[in-house]
Write a protein that holds these residues in place. Structure first.
Motif, PDB file in Angstrom:
ATOM      1  N   LEU A 147     -14.057  -0.431   0.967  1.00 26.71           N
ATOM      2  CA  LEU A 147     -13.484   0.740   1.617  1.00 26.71           C
ATOM      3  C   LEU A 147     -12.045   0.965   1.170  1.00 26.71           C
ATOM      4  O   LEU A 147     -11.622   2.105   0.925  1.00 26.71           O
ATOM      5  CB  LEU A 147     -13.548   0.563   3.131  1.00 26.71           C
ATOM      6  N   TYR A 148     -11.279  -0.130   1.061  1.00 28.60           N
ATOM      7  CA  TYR A 148      -9.881  -0.003   0.623  1.00 28.60           C
ATOM      8  C   TYR A 148      -9.795   0.592  -0.779  1.00 28.60           C
ATOM      9  O   TYR A 148      -8.964   1.468  -1.050  1.00 28.60           O
ATOM     10  CB  TYR A 148      -9.207  -1.373   0.651  1.00 28.60           C
ATOM     11  N   LYS A 149     -10.650   0.157  -1.681  1.00 25.15           N
ATOM     12  CA  LYS A 149     -10.620   0.662  -3.054  1.00 25.15           C
ATOM     13  C   LYS A 149     -10.984   2.139  -3.116  1.00 25.15           C
ATOM     14  O   LYS A 149     -10.316   2.941  -3.792  1.00 25.15           O
ATOM     15  CB  LYS A 149     -11.581  -0.174  -3.912  1.00 25.15           C
ATOM     16  N   ASP A 150     -12.045   2.517  -2.390  1.00 26.86           N
ATOM     17  CA  ASP A 150     -12.457   3.925  -2.397  1.00 26.86           C
ATOM     18  C   ASP A 150     -11.414   4.823  -1.750  1.00 26.86           C
ATOM     19  O   ASP A 150     -11.061   5.884  -2.288  1.00 26.86           O
ATOM     20  CB  ASP A 150     -13.789   4.074  -1.661  1.00 26.86           C
ATOM     21  N   VAL A 151     -10.918   4.404  -0.584  1.00 23.64           N
ATOM     22  CA  VAL A 151      -9.946   5.229   0.137  1.00 23.64           C
ATOM     23  C   VAL A 151      -8.661   5.394  -0.684  1.00 23.64           C
ATOM     24  O   VAL A 151      -8.079   6.488  -0.728  1.00 23.64           O
ATOM     25  CB  VAL A 151      -9.648   4.620   1.524  1.00 23.64           C
ATOM     26  N   SER A 152      -8.223   4.348  -1.359  1.00 24.92           N
ATOM     27  CA  SER A 152      -7.010   4.438  -2.182  1.00 24.92           C
ATOM     28  C   SER A 152      -7.185   5.464  -3.291  1.00 24.92           C
ATOM     29  O   SER A 152      -6.276   6.252  -3.574  1.00 24.92           O
ATOM     30  CB  SER A 152      -6.672   3.065  -2.782  1.00 24.92           C
ATOM     31  N   ARG A 153      -8.355   5.472  -3.919  1.00 23.27           N
ATOM     32  CA  ARG A 153      -8.587   6.441  -4.992  1.00 23.27           C
ATOM     33  C   ARG A 153      -8.653   7.868  -4.449  1.00 23.27           C
ATOM     34  O   ARG A 153      -8.119   8.802  -5.067  1.00 23.27           O
ATOM     35  CB  ARG A 153      -9.888   6.105  -5.730  1.00 23.27           C
ATOM     36  N   GLN A 181       6.673   9.413  -4.315  1.00 27.95           N
ATOM     37  CA  GLN A 181       5.642   9.619  -3.292  1.00 27.95           C
ATOM     38  C   GLN A 181       4.239   9.565  -3.892  1.00 27.95           C
ATOM     39  O   GLN A 181       3.290   9.106  -3.240  1.00 27.95           O
ATOM     40  CB  GLN A 181       5.853  10.954  -2.577  1.00 27.95           C
ATOM     41  N   LEU A 182       4.087  10.009  -5.132  1.00 31.88           N
ATOM     42  CA  LEU A 182       2.789   9.890  -5.787  1.00 31.88           C
ATOM     43  C   LEU A 182       2.437   8.420  -5.995  1.00 31.88           C
ATOM     44  O   LEU A 182       1.283   8.007  -5.787  1.00 31.88           O
ATOM     45  CB  LEU A 182       2.796  10.617  -7.134  1.00 31.88           C
ATOM     46  N   TYR A 183       3.419   7.633  -6.372  1.00 31.55           N
ATOM     47  CA  TYR A 183       3.175   6.198  -6.535  1.00 31.55           C
ATOM     48  C   TYR A 183       2.777   5.567  -5.200  1.00 31.55           C
ATOM     49  O   TYR A 183       1.855   4.736  -5.140  1.00 31.55           O
ATOM     50  CB  TYR A 183       4.417   5.509  -7.086  1.00 31.55           C
ATOM     51  N   SER A 184       3.441   5.957  -4.121  1.00 34.91           N
ATOM     52  CA  SER A 184       3.098   5.405  -2.807  1.00 34.91           C
ATOM     53  C   SER A 184       1.674   5.772  -2.414  1.00 34.91           C
ATOM     54  O   SER A 184       0.972   4.994  -1.760  1.00 34.91           O
ATOM     55  CB  SER A 184       4.086   5.898  -1.742  1.00 34.91           C
ATOM     56  N   SER A 185       1.211   6.956  -2.819  1.00 30.65           N
ATOM     57  CA  SER A 185      -0.163   7.357  -2.539  1.00 30.65           C
ATOM     58  C   SER A 185      -1.155   6.530  -3.352  1.00 30.65           C
ATOM     59  O   SER A 185      -2.276   6.275  -2.901  1.00 30.65           O
ATOM     60  CB  SER A 185      -0.354   8.845  -2.854  1.00 30.65           C
ATOM     61  N   SER A 186      -0.746   6.093  -4.540  1.00 27.52           N
ATOM     62  CA  SER A 186      -1.664   5.373  -5.414  1.00 27.52           C
ATOM     63  C   SER A 186      -2.046   4.005  -4.858  1.00 27.52           C
ATOM     64  O   SER A 186      -3.113   3.480  -5.183  1.00 27.52           O
ATOM     65  CB  SER A 186      -1.055   5.209  -6.809  1.00 27.52           C
ATOM     66  N   VAL A 187      -1.199   3.395  -4.020  1.00 28.08           N
ATOM     67  CA  VAL A 187      -1.524   2.065  -3.482  1.00 28.08           C
ATOM     68  C   VAL A 187      -2.359   2.166  -2.212  1.00 28.08           C
ATOM     69  O   VAL A 187      -2.769   1.143  -1.656  1.00 28.08           O
ATOM     70  CB  VAL A 187      -0.249   1.239  -3.211  1.00 28.08           C
ATOM     71  N   GLY A 188      -2.623   3.385  -1.748  1.00 30.97           N
ATOM     72  CA  GLY A 188      -3.455   3.565  -0.574  1.00 30.97           C
ATOM     73  C   GLY A 188      -2.769   3.111   0.705  1.00 30.97           C
ATOM     74  O   GLY A 188      -1.552   2.917   0.748  1.00 30.97           O
ATOM     75  N   PRO A 189      -3.544   2.918   1.774  1.00 30.35           N
ATOM     76  CA  PRO A 189      -2.975   2.522   3.079  1.00 30.35           C
ATOM     77  C   PRO A 189      -2.697   1.019   3.148  1.00 30.35           C
ATOM     78  O   PRO A 189      -3.147   0.333   4.067  1.00 30.35           O
ATOM     79  CB  PRO A 189      -4.064   2.951   4.061  1.00 30.35           C
ATOM     80  N   TRP A 235      -7.672  -5.067  -4.528  1.00 30.35           N
ATOM     81  CA  TRP A 235      -6.853  -4.341  -5.495  1.00 30.35           C
ATOM     82  C   TRP A 235      -7.338  -2.903  -5.538  1.00 30.35           C
ATOM     83  O   TRP A 235      -8.551  -2.659  -5.603  1.00 30.35           O
ATOM     84  CB  TRP A 235      -7.001  -5.004  -6.872  1.00 30.35           C
ATOM     85  N   PRO A 236      -6.448  -1.888  -5.499  1.00 31.73           N
ATOM     86  CA  PRO A 236      -6.924  -0.506  -5.376  1.00 31.73           C
ATOM     87  C   PRO A 236      -7.435   0.122  -6.663  1.00 31.73           C
ATOM     88  O   PRO A 236      -8.166   1.098  -6.617  1.00 31.73           O
ATOM     89  CB  PRO A 236      -5.683   0.237  -4.875  1.00 31.73           C
ATOM     90  N   PHE A 237      -7.070  -0.419  -7.819  1.00 28.81           N
ATOM     91  CA  PHE A 237      -7.308   0.297  -9.071  1.00 28.81           C
ATOM     92  C   PHE A 237      -8.586  -0.164  -9.769  1.00 28.81           C
ATOM     93  O   PHE A 237      -8.970  -1.334  -9.703  1.00 28.81           O
ATOM     94  CB  PHE A 237      -6.124   0.106 -10.017  1.00 28.81           C
ATOM     95  N   ASN A 238      -9.218   0.772 -10.470  1.00 36.20           N
ATOM     96  CA  ASN A 238     -10.317   0.468 -11.386  1.00 36.20           C
ATOM     97  C   ASN A 238     -10.433   1.624 -12.383  1.00 36.20           C
ATOM     98  O   ASN A 238      -9.622   2.563 -12.366  1.00 36.20           O
ATOM     99  CB  ASN A 238     -11.635   0.247 -10.627  1.00 36.20           C
ATOM    100  N   LEU A 239     -11.433   1.566 -13.251  1.00 42.18           N
ATOM    101  CA  LEU A 239     -11.561   2.578 -14.308  1.00 42.18           C
ATOM    102  C   LEU A 239     -11.863   3.972 -13.765  1.00 42.18           C
ATOM    103  O   LEU A 239     -11.635   4.964 -14.459  1.00 42.18           O
ATOM    104  CB  LEU A 239     -12.664   2.153 -15.288  1.00 42.18           C
TER     105      LEU A 239
END
Length: 556
Positions: A345-351, A393-401, A468-472
């Motif tokens: 859920l964390y990975k999906d929500v962050s994206r 602020q865009l960077y802060s959005s990239s790490v999710g909640p 970790w929030p990031f993937n391909l």
């Protein structure tokens, strides 16, 4: 663990007999019949669907609320002018800081433990948690309001000598504080019931709508800065009254004198104290640049920088739209130790948060000069500051909640450390750069704090929880955004619409957003993306005229 003490999944949301109130359709998952195992992924009642429904409702609230708030800020800026808008901005910064202290981190405690005790069907502790959180924060706010009123002169003495109006401004804002705390705590308490609907009503519809209405009245009667502050206070008070009404609707035993009440003071403060430090550090990340800029150049520079920073802060609307429903869900998953679902859920929500924020970021950057000119001709000096803060602020959005992830899983101390380090870093950078560069220095100081904080919380989530929030999958929104922004910018080089900056931003910004969305579909969506969009659309259709909804709507 004894069978009778196990968390009951059918108690995730109370039945009517337990004092719940009917909620808007498609808002929360249905109750699982006793004896049926529910892993949260049955039918369309998956966690993705619940996040989508919550985010859909909150997005409507965040979108409308941010627009109302932004229009109100433009109105205040034009009503007061750059200099007095700067004084007003400093007053808002101060009252927000005292508001953080007054809340004492209780907003995190009330969300976590209301959700936690409901998970175990413990109404007495639910009631105790809400009562304690409301009374403690109200008492602190009243005490600090008195301190703020009589200490206004001491605060104003720290500002440049050309700002004597600040004493009056700060004393007026002292009366705002209790209403501000009262409103925000009632809104947070409703989120513990795993619904963001009522918090959205309070903070995104009622408060900004009333404030805009009252500011319009200030225009008509020719009221100055004190009238605007009075409008601010009255809007907060009425929104707080609405918050109490919604709490009664969600949990009638709260107002039943015969209902049992149990206080868990140690547990509540165990979350609230470290999170109060975290919230204070986050406040410095957002407002230290404004306060330091005000200490060296009160008036117009503060107003111009605030207009730029508030515009860039539009990006956070997407994260907040998800965080409200994400927090209690994560708290419930943590109570059941479902780490696999938490990580997914964390990975999906962050994206999803990044994708939504990226569209807003591209519009802001491509049309930065036009956006700043909406506030007035003198606000054009804030274009560079707008771009710098928007990148952060865009960077802060990239790490999710990430901060919410830590707070809801018992790792709030790590969020506290990350935000504290970021706050100190931002203050140091601001103190170095603002005396020389003023608005530009304030933008760099704020951006440094935001980036440092989010890097720290993301690292803490990875270290403590392994997520970790990031993937391909992130390459798709990045590619879609780059193509859409380039194409839109190229068109604006040859086509300029009449009517000033607002029509150009709305038309070409809308084109950019539609092209971005079309490219995302062209690149392909994952299964969870499709599930999210389906549930999100079901919520969105409720806000459309009946003829556009179509048939067979899933009411969830």
């Amino acid at each position: 663990m004894n069978e009778e003490n196990k968390p009951k999944r059918d108690e995730l949301r109370p039945t009517v007999g337990q004092g719940s109130a009917p909620e808007p359709e498609a808002e929360a998952p249905p109750v699982t019949p006793p004896g049926n195992a529910d892993d949260g992924r049955r039918g369309d009642d998956t966690y993705v669907a619940r996040v989508a429904r919550g985010a859909g409702i909150s997005t409507a609230g965040q979108g409308i609320g941010r627009v109302l708030g932004y229009v109100a800020q433009v109105a205040v800026a034009r009503l007061l002018g750059a200099q007095f808008y700067g004084f007003y901005t400093l007053g808002v910064a101060v009252v927000n800081g005292v508001h953080i202290v007054s809340r004492f981190g209780m907003e995190n405690g009330v969300v976590r433990y209301v959700a936690h005790h409901r998970e175990h069907g413990d109404e007495a502790r639910v009631r105790g948690t809400i009562v304690q959180a409301l009374l403690i924060t109200l008492a602190i706010s009243l005490a600090l309001s008195v301190v703020m009123f009589f200490g206004a002169g001491l605060i104003a003495d720290r500002l440049p000598k050309d700002a004597p109006e600040m004493v009056m401004v700060l004393q007026a804002f002292a009366f705002v504080l209790p209403f501000f705390v009262f409103m925000s705590m009632t809104a947070w308490a409703t989120q513990g019931f795993q619904t963001v609907t009522y918090a959205a009503y309070i903070q995104q519809f009622i408060r900004p709508g009333l404030f805009l209405l009252f500011v319009g009245a200030c225009y008509l009667i020719g009221a100055g800065i004190v009238g605007v502050i009075a409008a601010y206070a009255l809007a907060m008070f009425l929104a707080g009254v609405a918050g109490l009404y919604y709490l009664k609707k969600l949990f009638p035993p709260l107002f039943d004198r015969q209902a049992q009440t149990k206080f868990e003071t140690k547990a509540l403060f165990g979350v609230s104290v470290p999170m109060s430090v975290t919230q204070g550090a986050q406040y410095l990340n957002n407002f230290s640049a404004i306060l330091i800029l005000g200490a060296f150049a009160a008036g117009s520079p503060v107003g111009i920088f605030n207009a730029a920073a508030r515009t860039a802060t539009f990006l956070t609307a997407v994260r907040f739209a998800f965080s409200g429903i994400f927090s209690p869900i994560i708290s419930g998953l943590h109570a059941r130790q479902d780490r696999e679902e938490m990580g997914r859920l964390y990975k999906d929500v962050s994206r999803w948060i990044f994708t939504g924020a990226f569209v807003l970021f591209l519009v802001i950057v491509v049309f930065a000069p036009q956006v700043m000119s909406v506030f007035g001709a003198s606000f054009g000096q804030g274009v560079t500051a707008l771009v710098i803060v928007a990148v952060a602020q865009l960077y802060s959005s990239s790490v999710g909640p990430a901060p919410r992830m830590l707070a809801m899983t018992g790792n709030q101390n790590f969020a506290m450390i990350a935000t504290s380090v970021a706050a100190v870093t931002g203050v140091v950078v601001s103190l170095i750069l603002i005396p020389r560069y003023e608005i530009l220095g304030a933008a760099i100081g704020m951006a440094t704090a935001i980036i440092t904080e989010n890097t720290g919380t993301m690292a803490a989530v990875k270290w403590r929880l392994g997520f970790w929030p990031f993937n391909l999958a992130w390459l798709k929104p990045l590619a879609a955004g780059a193509i859409a922004a380039t194409a839109t910018y190229a068109i604006t080089l040859f086509v300029i619409l009449p009517g000033g900056p607002i029509p150009n931003v709305m038309v070409f910004g809308g084109f950019l957003g539609l092209l971005f969305l079309a490219l995302l579909f062209l690149f392909g969506l994952s299964d969870t993306d499709k599930e999210f969009l389906g549930a999100f659309w079901n919520v969105a259709k409720r806000y459309l005229p009946a003829r556009f909804r179509g048939g067979g709507e899933n009411r969830g």
